[in-house]
Design an enzyme around this catalytic site. Structure first.
Site, PDB file in Angstrom:
ATOM      1  CD  GLU B 284      16.806 -22.966 -28.263  1.00 37.52           C
ATOM      2  OE1 GLU B 284      17.521 -23.898 -28.671  1.00 37.52           O
ATOM      3  OE2 GLU B 284      15.781 -23.142 -27.598  1.00 37.52           O
ATOM      4  CB  CYS B 310      16.578 -29.409 -26.243  1.00 35.49           C
ATOM      5  SG  CYS B 310      16.706 -27.663 -25.965  1.00 35.49           S
ATOM      6  CD  GLU B 372      21.797 -34.674 -29.611  1.00 36.92           C
ATOM      7  OE1 GLU B 372      21.731 -35.133 -28.451  1.00 36.92           O
ATOM      8  OE2 GLU B 372      21.460 -33.517 -29.906  1.00 36.92           O
ATOM      9  CB  CYS B 526      13.448 -34.734 -20.840  1.00 37.68           C
ATOM     10  SG  CYS B 526      13.984 -33.695 -22.199  1.00 37.68           S
TER      11      CYS B 526
END
Lengths: 389, 596
Positions: B284, B310, B372, B526
């Site tokens: 990235e 992410c 995902e 997260c």
């Protein structure tokens, strides 16, 4: 107690031209806002929607709020079963409502007024739109900085509850808010707001027109003035009547009953059921049973179980569902009387249900859930055997 | 809140609190516990469950203590007969519309309604059972979230979460009275609506109405299949959250015990998502520098600001709400999916395992990861790259099921390869962490020097402010990066989709002149993910963040480009960042989705 005998009067529906009302407004607006509010307080006018809060005090609290934007709202979400007086008022003397709104706006410092019209009354819109337009133009020509708008509801009973009404006006789901804050502090668009019933606003105009003293001659010490009643049920003369407040229910039934009256439901589905044996000692007014004007008369052919069942079905459907006591409580009361009727539960279960209704009365979030105990307890107490057998 | 003090009495004990304080908070100050259900520290006040009602002397009505501010001279009773009667009624009413099959419920033992029922000893309650048979069929259309209306108590915490914290409003209140319920647009199944699978609603659901779709049994089956090689990866935020479900207070770092537990459970390889977090920084970071070069040197039109990719909840949000900005998203897969693609290629080859016999499991603080891993784009290894995703909570359940005394475990280390990582990877678990990790590496690549912040801690990027901004001056660059000389790199960070929404609107309107934006779908990043232990609150998330930064500071390597396994994989397998192989395995594309 100074019980009055039943007296029909005729103030509300007296015809008035737009010019007459504009004159009343113009003359009233030469006084200071504080003086007008003092007059309204002095008159003893209490809200005609059912709860009976002193109108002048409501105005005073809102006036005392320091905010450049305030609103006047006319609650025309007339949804209480058995009430149909606001429809008639708006159909025949809407101009008086507009006058009252303007006087209120001037008194509290609001420049905008809204009429929240019950969705089912949309047929009145073309007529009302024209009256409101003409009235707004007249106000403008007189240099009075106040504008009235119409907003249409969508047919939910709960939107007649003032804070749910604000939510609905703001385009949200019509659910009551927590109180405090009250509308005087935070109402429509979170601004200080006076919200008055249609009929209350008409009386404001009438008080300003005929003077406080004349108004005070009507009714009793605790229930000043007259009131429009919607009379329905087992009566030879259903309809809309303006009567002085403070009369014994027995007098009322003498005049309107069919001779076989078993009970009167005073104040609509959310009101109290008065059995024949209590008619004499029951006063219609704030010292007795306050009412938004619905008088439903039942004769001996009616099953009070069916009456209560109908009311509970209504509340089941019209509870917004937000708070537990109302959403679930209404279902339990309905299912409860059904199970007693069927014999699935013992008659004593009715006592459990009454306790539940009493919890709803103190723990529900708004007036809807709080008032279900009124019909429930009064019908179960007075007609217990009809519920069981 | 005003500084003015209000004096009142609660249960006859005087107390002074600031004006505007609720009765509930004033009672807490005196250590009187008033039960609540609809109240949540992250959300606006609803006052709809009514379980917190208290008696105010002289008042006709009981007051909802969560929604009623104190007033001078108020006398409150939190446990009077009137209160107890009402409170028991409210609990009994909720139970009467609740499918109380507690012993069979996924939330058994973790249910706030169950706790209350047990506290008030609600036995064979008097009221009639109102649960509708049709509501007993849960909506399991979503790979991430299960919605069981028969367990719902209409507290609307999920509705407020979806609206206030996430600006998604996939869940809303529909109908009224006895038909009122929490539903989706047109009552469609969850997988057909705008739901981003973030799972924040699950974190705040007091009952078992909203839970994760669980894949524990599938994973046990794979572990117990001798033919399968089961690889497990653990996300950065799991190691600082897991302890909460296994007896520790929030903020405990349990990395070594977690690794030990995974080995005891029987995973064949216990590896670390942090490895691919480091790899993400390489890919990235290079992608950002490439975009900047194209823009500044080649005069090409490239999508800037570039945005991180992410967080799969954030990706789906962007696909629904800002499909016009999809080119701004980094093409990098999330660390989970990079790991999955490499596990069944690079790792399989190195270890001599046939990838078709491999089962790839990940432990995530996230429910969107469950969605995902099933995206059709995520099969670049030739197989589904990640087979099963378990939440932190599910791992805790497995630990318990395996009969492991977690607190007594000796620390163990991750297996190698793909088990080594740096502090830069760990901080991916906190909002701002990806940005911090990226700057630590990019700045050094461009200038040859460490980022100019004490001890590598880029403090402006830390903390829970909704949208954070920072600027970094780039000076004295290496010759090959001369086009960046004197440039001021401008970055922004948002966490929680509500904040992301605000930021994206600014980007869309051209009012946000950043080069690089980090977005994490969940509040706090997260560490506050939809798969983390319940409950959550700002305090709990702060403690988890402290733990994350503590873990970073305790590691010998704290810059992604110094991870020896990352250096090795470029040498052995990938070639270079953004190279051919990277392109095939580590990058992806996005698809616009409709809002309804």
């Amino acid at each position: 107690m100074e019980n009055k005998i039943l007296k029909k009067v005729d103030y509300i529906f007296q015809e008035s031209s737009i010019n007459e009302i504009i004159d009343v407004v113009s003359k009233t607006l030469t006084k200071s806002p504080d003086d007008i509010i003092l007059d309204i307080i002095d008159s003893g006018l209490k809200g005609r929607g059912g709860a009976g809060f002193p109108t002048g005090l409501k105005w005073k609290f809102t006036k005392n709020e320091d905010n450049p934007v305030k609103y006047v709202i006319c609650n025309a979400d007339e949804g209480e079963p058995g009430t149909f007086k606001d429809r008639e008022i708006l159909d025949t003397v809407a101009i008086k409502v507009l006058g009252g709104m303007t006087i209120c706006g001037y008194s509290i410092g609001a420049k905008e007024g809204y009429i929240y019209l019950r969705g089912e009354y949309n047929f009145l819109l073309p007529k009302l739109n024209k009256i409101v337009d003409d009235f707004n133009k007249q106000l403008k020509s007189k240099g009075i900085d106040f504008n009235i708008f119409l907003k249409s509801g969508s047919g939910a009973y709960i939107c007649g509850e003032e804070s749910a009404l604000f939510e609905s006006m703001e385009g949200k789901r019509g659910e009551p808010r927590n109180k405090p804050p009250y509308p005087a502090v935070s109402g429509y668009n979170s601004k200080p707001t006076v919200i008055n019933n249609v009929e209350t606003l008409v009386y404001v105009t009438m008080i300003c027109k005929m003077g406080v003293e004349r108004f005070k001659e009507l009714g009793t010490k605790d229930s000043r003035g007259s009131k429009v009643f919607s009379v329905s049920g087992d009566t030879p003369t259903p309809g809309i009547y303006e009567l002085e407040l403070g009369m014994p229910l027995a007098d009322f039934i003498e005049d309107f009953g069919d001779g076989d009256t078993k009970a009167v439901q005073v104040g609509g589905a959310s009101g109290h059921c008065v059995p024949r044996k209590h008619l004499k000692e029951t006063i219609i007014g704030f010292e007795g049973i306050p009412t938004g004007g619905s008088m439903m008369i039942f004769n001996s052919t009616r099953s009070m179980y069916n009456v209560l069942h109908d009311y509970l079905e209504f509340f089941n459907e019209e509870s917004c569902g937000q708070c537990t006591p109302c959403r679930v409580g209404c279902q339990q009361l309905l299912k409860g009387i059904e199970s007693v009727k069927k014999g699935d539960r013992k008659p004593q279960y009715l006592d459990e249900l009454k306790k539940l209704a009493n919890t709803m009365k103190v723990a529900a979030k708004c007036g809807l859930g709080q008032s279900v105990a009124n019909p429930f307890n009064s019908i179960v107490d007075n007609f217990r055997e009809e519920i069981i057998y | 809140m005003s500084e003015y003090l209000v004096n009142l009495k609660i249960n006859n004990i005087p107390v002074s609190v600031k004006e505007g304080t609720t009765i509930l908070d004033a009672a807490k100050k005196l250590n009187f516990n008033v039960p609540t259900l609809c109240n949540h520290p992250d959300l606006s006040v609803a006052g709809n469950c009514r379980v917190c009602v208290v008696e105010v002397k002289g008042a006709r009505l009981l007051a909802a203590s969560c929604a009623t501010p104190v007033s001078e001279g108020m006398e409150v009773l939190t446990n009077s007969e009137k209160v107890r009667t009402a409170r028991k009624h409210v609990i009994e009413l909720l139970l009467s519309e609740h499918n109380a099959d507690c012993t069979k419920c996924f939330k058994n033992g973790h249910c706030e309604l169950q706790d209350l029922a047990s506290e008030y000893r609600i036995g064979d309650h008097v009221f009639i059972d109102l649960v509708k048979a049709k509501d007993k069929i849960a909506d399991i259309s979503s790979p991430s979230i299960s919605k069981d209306d028969s367990k719902c108590i209409r507290c609307q915490r999920c509705v407020r979460t979806c609206d206030e914290l996430q600006s998604v409003s996939a869940l809303a209140v529909v109908k009224k009275g006895d038909h009122q319920k929490i539903s989706t647009f047109m009552n469609k199944p969850l997988h057909e609506v705008v739901c981003t699978n973030c799972g924040q609603c699950i974190n705040r659901c007091p009952t078992g109405a909203l839970t994760e779709r669980t894949y524990i049994e599938e994973v046990w089956k794979a572990i117990n299949d001798p033919l399968k090689h089961v690889v497990v990866q653990t996300a950065p935020a799991v190691r600082i959250g897991l302890g909460e479900d296994l007896g520790y207070d929030p903020g405990e770092r349990v990395t070594g015990k977690m690794v030990a537990a995974l080995k005891h459970i029987g995973f064949d390889s216990v590896l670390d998502t942090d490895f691919t977090a480091d790899l993400t920084i390489m890919e990235e970071g290079t992608e950002l520098l490439t975009r900047l070069k194209k823009a500044l040197v080649d005069g090409e039109k490239v999508a800037l600001p570039m945005m991180t990719s992410c967080s799969p909840g954030w990706i789906k949000f962007q696909e629904h709400m800002f499909p016009d900005l999809l080119d701004n998203l980094s093409t990098c897969k999330s660390p989970q999916q990079m790991f999955g693609a490499l596990a069944k290629t690079y790792y399989a080859k190195k270890k001599g395992i046939d990838p078709k016999n491999m089962v790839s499991v990940s432990i995530m603080p996230c429910t969107a990861k469950k969605f995902e891993c099933g995206r059709p784009e995520m099969r670049d290894s030739g197989y589904q790259d990640v087979d099963y995703v378990l939440t932190t909570r599910e791992l805790a359940m497995m630990v318990k099921q395996a009969g492991i005394n977690f607190m007594k475990l000796e620390d163990e280390h991750y297996d190698s390869i793909m088990g080594n990582s740096t502090g830069a990877a760990v901080i991916f678990g906190a909002t701002g962490g990806v940005m911090e990790a990226a700057l630590r590496t990019a700045y050094e690549i461009v200038t040859g020097r460490e980022v100019p912040f004490t001890n590598l801690n880029i403090m402006p990027l830390r903390g829970f402010e909704g949208v954070k901004e920072a600027k970094v001056m780039i000076k004295d660059v290496k010759p090959e990066w001369s086009f960046l000389e004197g440039a001021e790199l401008s970055v922004a960070i948002a966490h929680g989709l509500h904040n992301a929404n605000t930021l994206m609107k600014a980007v869309r309107e051209g009012k946000a002149n950043y080069h690089f934006i980090e977005v994490m779908g969940c509040p706090g990043g997260c560490l506050g993910g939809g798969g983390q232990p319940i409950p959550t609150s700002p305090e709990i998330r702060s403690k988890r963040a402290e733990a994350i930064y503590g873990e970073d500071e305790g590691l010998p390597l704290r810059k992604s480009h110094e991870n020896p396994e990352v250096i090795q994989i470029y040498k052995d397998f990938l070639g270079e960042p953004l190279g051919h192989k990277s392109h095939d395995l580590l990058h992806t594309h996005y698809k616009p989705r409709i809002r309804y």
